[in-house]
Motif scaffolding. Structure first.
Motif, PDB file in Angstrom:
ATOM      1  N   SER A 163     -10.500  25.266  21.855  1.00 49.26           N
ATOM      2  CA  SER A 163      -9.920  24.246  20.979  1.00 49.26           C
ATOM      3  C   SER A 163      -9.698  24.798  19.568  1.00 49.26           C
ATOM      4  N   GLU A 164     -10.681  25.510  19.034  1.00 51.08           N
ATOM      5  CA  GLU A 164     -10.552  26.088  17.694  1.00 51.08           C
ATOM      6  C   GLU A 164      -9.467  27.159  17.634  1.00 51.08           C
ATOM      7  N   ILE A 165      -9.393  27.972  18.664  1.00 56.99           N
ATOM      8  CA  ILE A 165      -8.380  29.035  18.690  1.00 56.99           C
ATOM      9  C   ILE A 165      -6.980  28.426  18.725  1.00 56.99           C
ATOM     10  N   ALA A 166      -6.810  27.338  19.473  1.00 58.29           N
ATOM     11  CA  ALA A 166      -5.519  26.637  19.480  1.00 58.29           C
ATOM     12  C   ALA A 166      -5.225  26.051  18.093  1.00 58.29           C
ATOM     13  N   GLU A 167      -6.241  25.502  17.426  1.00 56.18           N
ATOM     14  CA  GLU A 167      -6.055  24.979  16.067  1.00 56.18           C
ATOM     15  C   GLU A 167      -5.680  26.099  15.095  1.00 56.18           C
ATOM     16  N   ASP A 168      -6.296  27.254  15.248  1.00 57.14           N
ATOM     17  CA  ASP A 168      -5.978  28.389  14.375  1.00 57.14           C
ATOM     18  C   ASP A 168      -4.533  28.838  14.569  1.00 57.14           C
ATOM     19  N   ARG A 169      -4.067  28.817  15.808  1.00 55.27           N
ATOM     20  CA  ARG A 169      -2.671  29.171  16.082  1.00 55.27           C
ATOM     21  C   ARG A 169      -1.746  28.177  15.378  1.00 55.27           C
ATOM     22  N   ALA A 170      -2.096  26.896  15.447  1.00 54.74           N
ATOM     23  CA  ALA A 170      -1.299  25.869  14.760  1.00 54.74           C
ATOM     24  C   ALA A 170      -1.332  26.096  13.242  1.00 54.74           C
ATOM     25  N   SER A 171      -2.470  26.517  12.707  1.00 56.82           N
ATOM     26  CA  SER A 171      -2.555  26.827  11.271  1.00 56.82           C
ATOM     27  C   SER A 171      -1.625  27.970  10.915  1.00 56.82           C
ATOM     28  N   LEU A 172      -1.583  28.985  11.753  1.00 62.04           N
ATOM     29  CA  LEU A 172      -0.684  30.113  11.507  1.00 62.04           C
ATOM     30  C   LEU A 172       0.767  29.644  11.505  1.00 62.04           C
ATOM     31  N   LEU A 173       1.125  28.792  12.443  1.00 61.57           N
ATOM     32  CA  LEU A 173       2.497  28.274  12.477  1.00 61.57           C
ATOM     33  C   LEU A 173       2.821  27.486  11.212  1.00 61.57           C
ATOM     34  N   ARG A 174       1.883  26.676  10.725  1.00 64.51           N
ATOM     35  CA  ARG A 174       2.106  25.921   9.482  1.00 64.51           C
ATOM     36  C   ARG A 174       2.283  26.871   8.295  1.00 64.51           C
ATOM     37  N   ILE A 175       1.456  27.909   8.241  1.00 64.30           N
ATOM     38  CA  ILE A 175       1.561  28.882   7.148  1.00 64.30           C
ATOM     39  C   ILE A 175       2.909  29.597   7.206  1.00 64.30           C
ATOM     40  N   MET A 176       3.316  29.993   8.407  1.00 65.72           N
ATOM     41  CA  MET A 176       4.615  30.649   8.556  1.00 65.72           C
ATOM     42  C   MET A 176       5.737  29.734   8.078  1.00 65.72           C
ATOM     43  N   GLN A 177       5.657  28.456   8.430  1.00 65.54           N
ATOM     44  CA  GLN A 177       6.677  27.505   8.007  1.00 65.54           C
ATOM     45  C   GLN A 177       6.685  27.364   6.488  1.00 65.54           C
ATOM     46  N   SER A 178       5.502  27.290   5.882  1.00 61.98           N
ATOM     47  CA  SER A 178       5.436  27.134   4.427  1.00 61.98           C
ATOM     48  C   SER A 178       5.998  28.363   3.707  1.00 61.98           C
ATOM     49  N   LEU A 179       5.921  29.524   4.350  1.00 54.16           N
ATOM     50  CA  LEU A 179       6.458  30.748   3.769  1.00 54.16           C
ATOM     51  C   LEU A 179       7.928  30.975   4.128  1.00 54.16           C
ATOM     52  N   GLY A 180       8.472  30.103   4.969  1.00 55.43           N
ATOM     53  CA  GLY A 180       9.860  30.267   5.398  1.00 55.43           C
ATOM     54  C   GLY A 180      10.051  31.397   6.390  1.00 55.43           C
ATOM     55  N   VAL A 181       8.995  31.731   7.130  1.00 58.62           N
ATOM     56  CA  VAL A 181       9.062  32.811   8.117  1.00 58.62           C
ATOM     57  C   VAL A 181       9.460  32.209   9.460  1.00 58.62           C
ATOM     58  N   PRO A 182      10.605  32.603  10.000  1.00 61.32           N
ATOM     59  CA  PRO A 182      11.016  32.056  11.300  1.00 61.32           C
ATOM     60  C   PRO A 182      10.165  32.628  12.440  1.00 61.32           C
ATOM     61  N   ARG A 183       9.951  31.785  13.422  1.00 65.94           N
ATOM     62  CA  ARG A 183       9.203  32.192  14.616  1.00 65.94           C
ATOM     63  C   ARG A 183      10.129  32.994  15.516  1.00 65.94           C
ATOM     64  N   ARG A 184       9.659  34.160  15.947  1.00 67.71           N
ATOM     65  CA  ARG A 184      10.419  34.996  16.879  1.00 67.71           C
ATOM     66  C   ARG A 184       9.967  34.648  18.298  1.00 67.71           C
ATOM     67  N   ARG A 185      10.719  33.776  18.933  1.00 64.14           N
ATOM     68  CA  ARG A 185      10.319  33.231  20.232  1.00 64.14           C
ATOM     69  C   ARG A 185      10.159  34.304  21.300  1.00 64.14           C
ATOM     70  N   TYR A 186      10.937  35.375  21.224  1.00 60.56           N
ATOM     71  CA  TYR A 186      10.810  36.423  22.239  1.00 60.56           C
ATOM     72  C   TYR A 186       9.435  37.082  22.181  1.00 60.56           C
ATOM     73  N   LYS A 187       8.867  37.241  20.977  1.00 55.72           N
ATOM     74  CA  LYS A 187       7.532  37.829  20.870  1.00 55.72           C
ATOM     75  C   LYS A 187       6.482  36.893  21.447  1.00 55.72           C
ATOM     76  N   VAL A 188       6.636  35.604  21.161  1.00 61.36           N
ATOM     77  CA  VAL A 188       5.697  34.612  21.674  1.00 61.36           C
ATOM     78  C   VAL A 188       5.774  34.562  23.196  1.00 61.36           C
ATOM     79  N   ALA A 189       6.973  34.546  23.734  1.00 63.38           N
ATOM     80  CA  ALA A 189       7.156  34.495  25.185  1.00 63.38           C
ATOM     81  C   ALA A 189       6.591  35.750  25.855  1.00 63.38           C
ATOM     82  N   ALA A 190       6.851  36.896  25.265  1.00 65.65           N
ATOM     83  CA  ALA A 190       6.354  38.146  25.853  1.00 65.65           C
ATOM     84  C   ALA A 190       4.831  38.202  25.843  1.00 65.65           C
ATOM     85  N   SER A 191       4.215  37.758  24.756  1.00 67.91           N
ATOM     86  CA  SER A 191       2.749  37.808  24.698  1.00 67.91           C
ATOM     87  C   SER A 191       2.131  36.807  25.658  1.00 67.91           C
TER      88      SER A 191
END
Length: 175
Positions: free
Chosen positions: A59-87
């Motif tokens: 549960s915490e690890i999933a929350e941390d992933r969500a925190s990373l996504l929020r931080i990326m959004q606040s920095l204007g960093v687009p998510r590279r879906r191919y990297k997420v899918a590959a991992s």
């Protein structure tokens, strides 16, 4: 003020958003694999103390992933879906690894999963520390949030190490 030499960049305190985007997407790929592996481990182990602690960690690890996504959004960093899918795909393929058994789980699987998760949490902690170091130069990064994420990663590593040592003793010691 001196003029930079041709072909070099002037030294500034700004954050290299191009490189930061690559860095954060690599961490997102790792977070995706870690979240998947932690959910799988939590579903696979019903024995105490592993079951309850692995569910909490997942549960915490999933929350941390969500925190990373929020931080990326606040920095204007687009998510590279191919990297997420590959991992995510690599994590699922990793479940098929040889474990010395044709059918079912080997007792050694828990040890390997705990080591994998501990390595992933260490990488996550280092990612939070990198962002914390950049927070002075970029006001979009919340120092207090990052301090909390670092502390949680440290607690997660301690929990995983305690579970790993217990699993090693349960699995590899006789008598």
């Amino acid at each position: 003020m001196t003029t930079p030499m041709p072909g070099t960049r002037p030294q500034t305190r700004g954050v290299r958003t191009d490189l930061l985007g690559i860095y954060l997407n690599d961490h997102l790929a790792g977070a995706t694999a870690g979240a998947g592996r932690s959910r799988f481990a939590a579903r696979s182990h019903r024995d105490q103390p592993f079951a309850e602690l692995l569910r909490r960690l997942a549960s915490e690890i999933a929350e941390d992933r969500a925190s990373l996504l929020r931080i990326m959004q606040s920095l204007g960093v687009p998510r590279r879906r191919y990297k997420v899918a590959a991992s995510g795909a690599a994590e699922r393929v990793g479940r098929l690894k040889s474990n010395g058994r044709l059918y079912g789980r080997s007792p050694l699987t828990l040890v390997i999963e705990l080591e994998f998760l501990r390595l992933g949490v260490k990488g996550k902690e280092l990612g939070w520390r990198t962002l914390r170091a950049l927070a002075e130069a970029d006001g979009r990064l919340d120092e207090h949030e990052l301090d909390g994420l670092i502390a949680r990663a440290e607690r997660q590593m301690n929990t995983l190490e305690e579970l790993r040592v217990r699993a090693v003793r349960d699995v590899l010691l006789t008598g």
